[in-house]
Design an enzyme around this catalytic site. Structure first.
Site, PDB file in Angstrom:
ATOM      1  N   ARG A 570      30.965  62.609  50.083  1.00 28.86           N
ATOM      2  CA  ARG A 570      30.225  62.100  51.246  1.00 28.86           C
ATOM      3  C   ARG A 570      29.701  63.252  52.082  1.00 28.86           C
ATOM      4  O   ARG A 570      30.387  64.255  52.225  1.00 28.86           O
ATOM      5  CB  ARG A 570      31.158  61.297  52.135  1.00 28.86           C
ATOM      6  CG  ARG A 570      32.083  60.433  51.362  1.00 28.86           C
ATOM      7  CD  ARG A 570      31.600  59.079  51.418  1.00 28.86           C
ATOM      8  NE  ARG A 570      32.374  58.266  50.504  1.00 28.86           N
ATOM      9  CZ  ARG A 570      32.111  57.007  50.324  1.00 28.86           C
ATOM     10  NH1 ARG A 570      31.114  56.461  50.982  1.00 28.86           N
ATOM     11  NH2 ARG A 570      32.806  56.309  49.491  1.00 28.86           N
ATOM     12  N   VAL A 571      28.568  63.046  52.674  1.00 27.07           N
ATOM     13  CA  VAL A 571      28.036  64.069  53.562  1.00 27.07           C
ATOM     14  C   VAL A 571      29.023  64.354  54.687  1.00 27.07           C
ATOM     15  O   VAL A 571      29.258  65.506  55.061  1.00 27.07           O
ATOM     16  CB  VAL A 571      26.685  63.604  54.132  1.00 27.07           C
ATOM     17  CG1 VAL A 571      26.224  64.552  55.208  1.00 27.07           C
ATOM     18  CG2 VAL A 571      25.662  63.519  53.019  1.00 27.07           C
ATOM     19  N   ASP A 572      29.666  63.300  55.198  1.00 28.06           N
ATOM     20  CA  ASP A 572      30.659  63.469  56.272  1.00 28.06           C
ATOM     21  C   ASP A 572      31.809  64.350  55.825  1.00 28.06           C
ATOM     22  O   ASP A 572      32.564  64.859  56.638  1.00 28.06           O
ATOM     23  CB  ASP A 572      31.299  62.126  56.663  1.00 28.06           C
ATOM     24  CG  ASP A 572      30.289  61.121  57.127  1.00 28.06           C
ATOM     25  OD1 ASP A 572      29.141  61.512  57.339  1.00 28.06           O
ATOM     26  OD2 ASP A 572      30.660  59.945  57.261  1.00 28.06           O
ATOM     27  N   ASP A 573      32.018  64.452  54.526  1.00 32.79           N
ATOM     28  CA  ASP A 573      33.183  65.170  54.013  1.00 32.79           C
ATOM     29  C   ASP A 573      32.892  66.633  53.711  1.00 32.79           C
ATOM     30  O   ASP A 573      33.774  67.361  53.282  1.00 32.79           O
ATOM     31  CB  ASP A 573      33.706  64.505  52.731  1.00 32.79           C
ATOM     32  CG  ASP A 573      34.233  63.110  53.003  1.00 32.79           C
ATOM     33  OD1 ASP A 573      34.596  62.844  54.156  1.00 32.79           O
ATOM     34  OD2 ASP A 573      34.264  62.300  52.067  1.00 32.79           O
TER      35      ASP A 573
END
Ligand code: ATP
Ligand code: MG
Length: 709
Positions: A570-573
């Site tokens: 994920r981009v958030d990750d």
């Protein structure tokens, strides 16, 4: 794909990482080093493949050169009660600056997906072909009132009867119906019955709690609930109807009348589940699903909603994704046929282990296989019950040819060693698929070499609830390959992926010979894309269309020098350590390649000097459980350093003997791990945890925070 030479902007250069170097190998498999491991397509597969790589390449090209013509001819495989307008096959807007985000396919056409799944197949002579084969929780278990198999004709008959029963309860076109059932053929039949009469189904995974179900019933404004009494899952009996009954009451308290009450499938017998008292508006399936009178097909406009499905909630509160009838049908039928080498021959048996509570169960159990007349297993149990050999025994018993499962299951089964696999034959298998999370190269290799005896190719398929069907996957056809372990590889027909520079938002041109890393976006509209979030189009636009002209997936990806895509998580990750962007998937794969490690999840924690530091949660294999400690931590740090990069070495190891927190669909919930890593024992505000499979694991990790190495 545009091929123009270019100079990488500085910010993008930081995103470009070398190919993962995975030098060490599992001790059990001392063949070629994992970094060099990229086997050709197995000859046994190529010899029998239905599709060819040239054919697939031509189809891909056609889908880009002439999307309208390509998808119109796909749509022609199905029955349209009213033809769609061939001069206006689709229209779409991916730019918020140009007005509301929208996609419309097969305008003016009217069809019905359930008709195309069942009636059309029976009319074409497939009436006697097996459609569903039920495999229960316990081996050899049978259901007291339901058949163990359905032919296409039998599935049609039952669908018609349920459709009539729903109509008799007042359910009509456009109404929503919530489904809360185990993985039995009748769950797919319930979806088809709703579709037949134009009701919008929303399937809620049978592992959810009362509150989660109630909020979905209320949010969808469901007028009727279809449930089962209960189900055995592993060694437990789950009281589905008890949960559903409470959820119904709670939804009614919240102002949703659910006027059609409930239809309940009697799945268990009196011994396991004493017959409960039902209210006046509640009825047993076997008492009301009795006659096909009143089961006429409702012809649906192509853009009429087919279903609402709530996402897994890995990154936040679940979103009610809406799919439209015509586009989803054409996309699902095409995808099943082309991604898995057309598993529709007389002796092909399809087995997707996903629950219909998730998108994979919608597209690759309920709809895709039926649109193609396939025979499939519907498995009610779990891969670990009664032991780690269950899936392989199912494969042998039913001569399964195509298996589609998730990395979480593969890693869990790997943890139990090779014996449960190698003690079975699996000679029928032709192809293995994976979906849900990035598959670590070590797990990929085990899947191919041990499960598939090196005869079966592995398809790592990347997609989302929102995309409706697989978007990026290796080509499964003779003449294709080799496929890179851990890579999703190439876009399917109709899919045009691109990478955006995370810092500038600019598209990074695809250049053969150049690596790139960035935000994965899709550029061209495709028929099965989500149309909106139920009742909240603004959320849909904000979540997926914040970059003008692109559908933003929320996932990061690397494109290698050959132009192949690797999902990095994920981009958030993405964690930025000393200015370097690190995708969690790569480091996790390096750790999982250690023989002692069964599963790993990386998160970033704030760090004074580096900005962020890497914090690793690690579950060891059963045999290696005693090794948790500083020594192993040191070894794993070295491995991350050697296999990925010096800056990718985790500062902290947090041993997680009872496992990692996962969504009920089996994905690691890194947002919770991030909180625990940063805040330790005082952690609070974990956000929406309603889709967490086992909250006990979170408590254990919080308690064990101090013991990290
Ligand atoms: P939410 O959107 O609520 O956070 P979710 O994204 O987990 O939940 P799904 O739509 O079920 O819900 O999952 C899609 C996501 O799963 C993808 O965006 C991707 O992150 C991950 N995924 C699926 N298949 C793969 C794959 N083959 N490789 C890597 N990641 C994958
Ligand atoms: Mg998502």
């Amino acid at each position: 794909m545009r091929v123009t030479p270019f100079v990488l902007p500085l910010a993008a250069q930081a995103l470009v990482a070398p190919r993962p170097h995975m030098k060490r190998l599992s001790s059990q498999r001392p063949a070629a080093a994992l970094e060099d491991y990229c086997p050709p397509l197995p000859e046994a597969f190529e010899a029998q493949a239905a599709l060819t790589a040239d054919g697939a390449a031509e189809a891909y090209k056609a889908s880009l050169d002439d999307p309208s013509g390509f998808w119109a001819s796909e749509a022609d495989r199905y029955h349209w009660q009213t033809p769609f307008d061939r001069s206006n096959v689709y229209s779409a807007n991916f730019k918020r600056s140009a007005g509301p985000i929208a996609a419309r396919w097969f305008e003016d056409g009217a069809t019905n997906i359930a008709y195309n799944c069942l009636d059309r197949q029976v009319e074409a002579g497939l009436g006697d072909k097996l459609c569903f084969i039920a495999e229960r929780n316990d081996e050899g278990e049978t259901s007291p009132l339901q058949p163990e198999t359905y032919t296409y004709a039998e599935a049609l008959e039952e669908t018609k009867k349920l459709a009539a029963a729903l109509r008799a309860r007042g359910v009509k076109k456009g109404d929503r119906v919530a489904l809360f059932m185990p993985m039995v053929p009748e769950l797919a039949i319930a979806m088809l019955a709703c579709a037949r009469i134009g009701a919008v189904h929303t399937v809620v995974f049978g592992g959810f709690s009362r509150d989660s179900l109630a909020s979905r019933i209320a949010s969808a404004g469901a007028t009727c609930v279809i449930a089962a009494d209960g189900v055995r899952r592993g060694g437990k009996v789950i009281d589905l109807w008890g949960i559903a009954k409470d959820a119904l009451a709670s939804a009614r308290d919240q102002g949703t009348p659910v006027a059609g009450g409930a239809v309940i499938l009697r799945r268990l017998d009196d011994a396991a589940y004493p017959e409960p008292q039902l209210a006046a508006d509640e009825a047993w399936w076997h008492n009301v699903v009795t006659s096909t009178d009143g089961s006429d097909v409702e012809w649906m406009a192509a853009e009429d909603p087919l279903f609402i499905l709530y996402t897994s909630g890995s990154t936040g509160a679940p979103k009610g994704i809406v799919h439209a009838t015509g586009g989803y049908m054409v996309g699902a039928g095409h995808s099943f046929r082309t991604v898995f080498d057309a598993p529709v021959r007389a002796d092909d048996v399809w087995f997707c282990t996903a629950d219909c509570g998730w998108i994979t169960g919608h597209t690759y159990v309920a709809y895709g296989p039926l649109l193609n007349g396939a025979t499939q297993i519907v498995f009610e149990g779990v891969p670990s019950w009664p032991d780690a050999g269950r899936l392989w025994r199912i494969v042998d018993q039913h001569k399964v040819t195509h298996l589609y499962t998730a990395p979480t299951a593969i890693r869990a089964l790997m943890r139990s060693g090779d014996d449960p696999v190698t003690s079975t034959s699996r000679a029928s298998l032709k192809l293995l698929g994976s979906v849900g999370e990035p598959i670590n190269p070590e797990a990929w290799r085990w899947y191919r070499e041990v499960v598939g005896d090196d005869r079966c190719p592995v398809a790592d398929t990347w997609w989302q609830t929102e995309t409706g069907v697989i978007q990026i996957a290796p080509t499964m056809a003779s003449g294709a390959g080799p496929h890179k372990p851990g890579a999703a590889m190439t876009p399917v027909a109709g899919c045009v992926p691109a990478l955006l520079d995370a810092a500038t938002g600019a598209e990074i041109p695809a250049v053969i010979g150049e690596e790139a890393k960035g935000l994965l976006v899709l550029k061209q509209p495709w028929p099965s894309m989500a149309r909106t979030c139920w009742g909240d189009h603004e959320r849909f636009e904000n979540t997926y269309f914040s970059y003008d002209g692109y559908y933003l997936t929320g996932d990061g990806a690397r494109r290698d020098a050959d132009g192949h895509y690797w999902i990095t998580g994920r981009v958030d990750d993405v964690v930025v350590v000393s200015g370097h962007n690190i995708g969690t998937a790569e480091v996790e794969s390096a750790l999982v390649a250690h023989p002692a490690v069964a599963e790993a999840a990386l998160v970033g924690v704030p760090h004074d000097v580096k900005g962020s530091a890497l914090y690793a949660f690690v579950t060891l294999t059963q045999d290696a459980e005693g090794q948790a400690g500083d020594e192993l931590a040191k070894e794993l740090k070295l491995r991350a350093r050697a296999d990925v990069a010096a800056f990718a070495s985790p500062d902290t190891f947090h041993w997680a003997p009872t496992g990692l927190p996962k969504t009920r669909s089996g994905k690691i919930m890194r947002r919770i791990l991030r909180k625990i890593a940063a805040e330790g024992a005082d952690v609070s505000g974990l956000g929406d945890t309603s889709t967490l499979a086992d909250p006990g694991i979170v408590d254990e990790l919080i308690a064990s925070h101090a013991g990290a190495s």
